[in-house]
Design a protein around this motif. Structure first.
Motif, short mmCIF file in Angstrom:
data_model
loop_
_atom_site.label_atom_id
_atom_site.label_comp_id
_atom_site.label_asym_id
_atom_site.label_seq_id
_atom_site.Cartn_x
_atom_site.Cartn_y
_atom_site.Cartn_z
N UNK A 1 0.38 -4.29 -7.16
CA UNK A 1 -0.21 -5.20 -8.10
C UNK A 1 0.73 -5.75 -9.14
N UNK A 2 1.76 -5.69 -8.90
CA UNK A 2 2.92 -6.43 -9.61
C UNK A 2 2.90 -7.73 -9.53
N UNK A 3 2.88 -8.57 -10.51
CA UNK A 3 2.93 -9.99 -10.64
C UNK A 3 4.46 -10.33 -10.55
N UNK A 4 4.84 -10.30 -9.17
CA UNK A 4 6.03 -10.58 -8.85
C UNK A 4 6.00 -10.70 -7.30
N UNK A 5 7.03 -11.25 -6.64
CA UNK A 5 7.05 -11.40 -5.22
C UNK A 5 8.03 -10.04 -4.83
N UNK A 6 6.89 -9.01 -4.31
CA UNK A 6 7.64 -7.71 -3.75
C UNK A 6 7.37 -7.81 -2.33
N UNK A 7 8.66 -7.49 -1.61
CA UNK A 7 8.74 -7.49 -0.15
C UNK A 7 8.10 -6.26 0.53
#
Length: 237
Positions: A192-198
């Motif tokens: 749910x993090x507002x970032x690009x998480x691979x």
């Protein structure tokens, strides 16, 4: 006195130091006992790395705060920082978080020797290490497996009964420093993090081969660095 002034006065009287409120969240007016009262995210005025929450108790009976465990976690983080930095790739960030039973907090509120306290009462604590590894593309987790394995053993060596190591592989262009700084209170998962998480790897005490959790698949135990890749969860569609 405003409510925020009451919060600061409560903390300053209790801990004999100054604090700052970062932000607040309004609680339930109708059902505060069920859903919680107003919540405040706070840090000491001289250290914005020790982030914790303060909750207004129902019926204006006072406040409950998480300063002691946040401060213990910061002490634990500083004690292990050199070793953790040595294992992590460049530009990585991390935060140690701590959960403790109410009883152990009450009995040891003034203790600063948290490493010794955990060893004395391991069943009262959970230690969590959250780490961000920055990468410009989908990671080859095998390249990081040795570092993650060493971090797992480092946290295991702190002797808490329960422990977790979670590593998120985040795009190098994403600025999530504040997410790590406030990890103790933000309760946001990698998904749910507002970032690009691979993707991410999460390991916990149930995977320790010397004392595996009930029902854990033996093939998932962390016997060596080569077992780390089995726990990678991709978030790429």
């Amino acid at each position: 006195m405003s409510q925020e002034e009451k919060v600061l006065s409560y903390l300053e009287d209790k801990y004999n130091k100054e604090f700052e409120i970062e932000y607040s969240k309004e609680g339930s007016e109708l059902f505060p006992k069920m859903y919680g009262g107003d919540n405040y995210v706070v840090h000491p005025k001289d250290n914005n790395e020790i982030v914790f929450s303060v909750e207004a108790l129902p019926d204006e009976s006072g406040f409950a705060d998480g300063y002691t465990t946040a401060n213990w976690a910061y002490e634990l983080e500083n004690f292990n920082k050199e070793a953790i930095d040595r294992y992590l790739p460049e530009l990585s960030e991390f935060k140690i978080m701590l959960r403790a039973s109410p009883g152990i907090i009450t009995e040891n509120v003034d203790s600063k020797e948290i490493d010794a306290l955990i060893k004395e009462s391991p069943e009262e604590f959970t230690v969590i290490l959250k780490t961000v590894v920055r990468t410009s593309n989908i990671p080859n987790v095998q390249e990081y497996s040795d570092a993650i394995y060493k971090l797992f053993n480092l946290v295991k060596g702190l002797k808490a009964k329960d422990y977790i190591v979670t590593v998120g592989f985040v795009d190098s262009e994403s600025n999530i420093s504040d997410y790590i700084r406030t990890a103790n209170v933000n309760n946001i998962s990698w998904e749910n993090l507002d970032a690009k998480v691979y993707g991410f790897v999460t390991l916990d005490n149930r995977l320790a081969p010397e004392n595996p959790g009930n029902g854990v698949n033996p093939n998932l135990l962390i016997n060596s660095k080569n077992d780390v890749v089995n726990h990678y969860e991709s978030l790429e569609e």
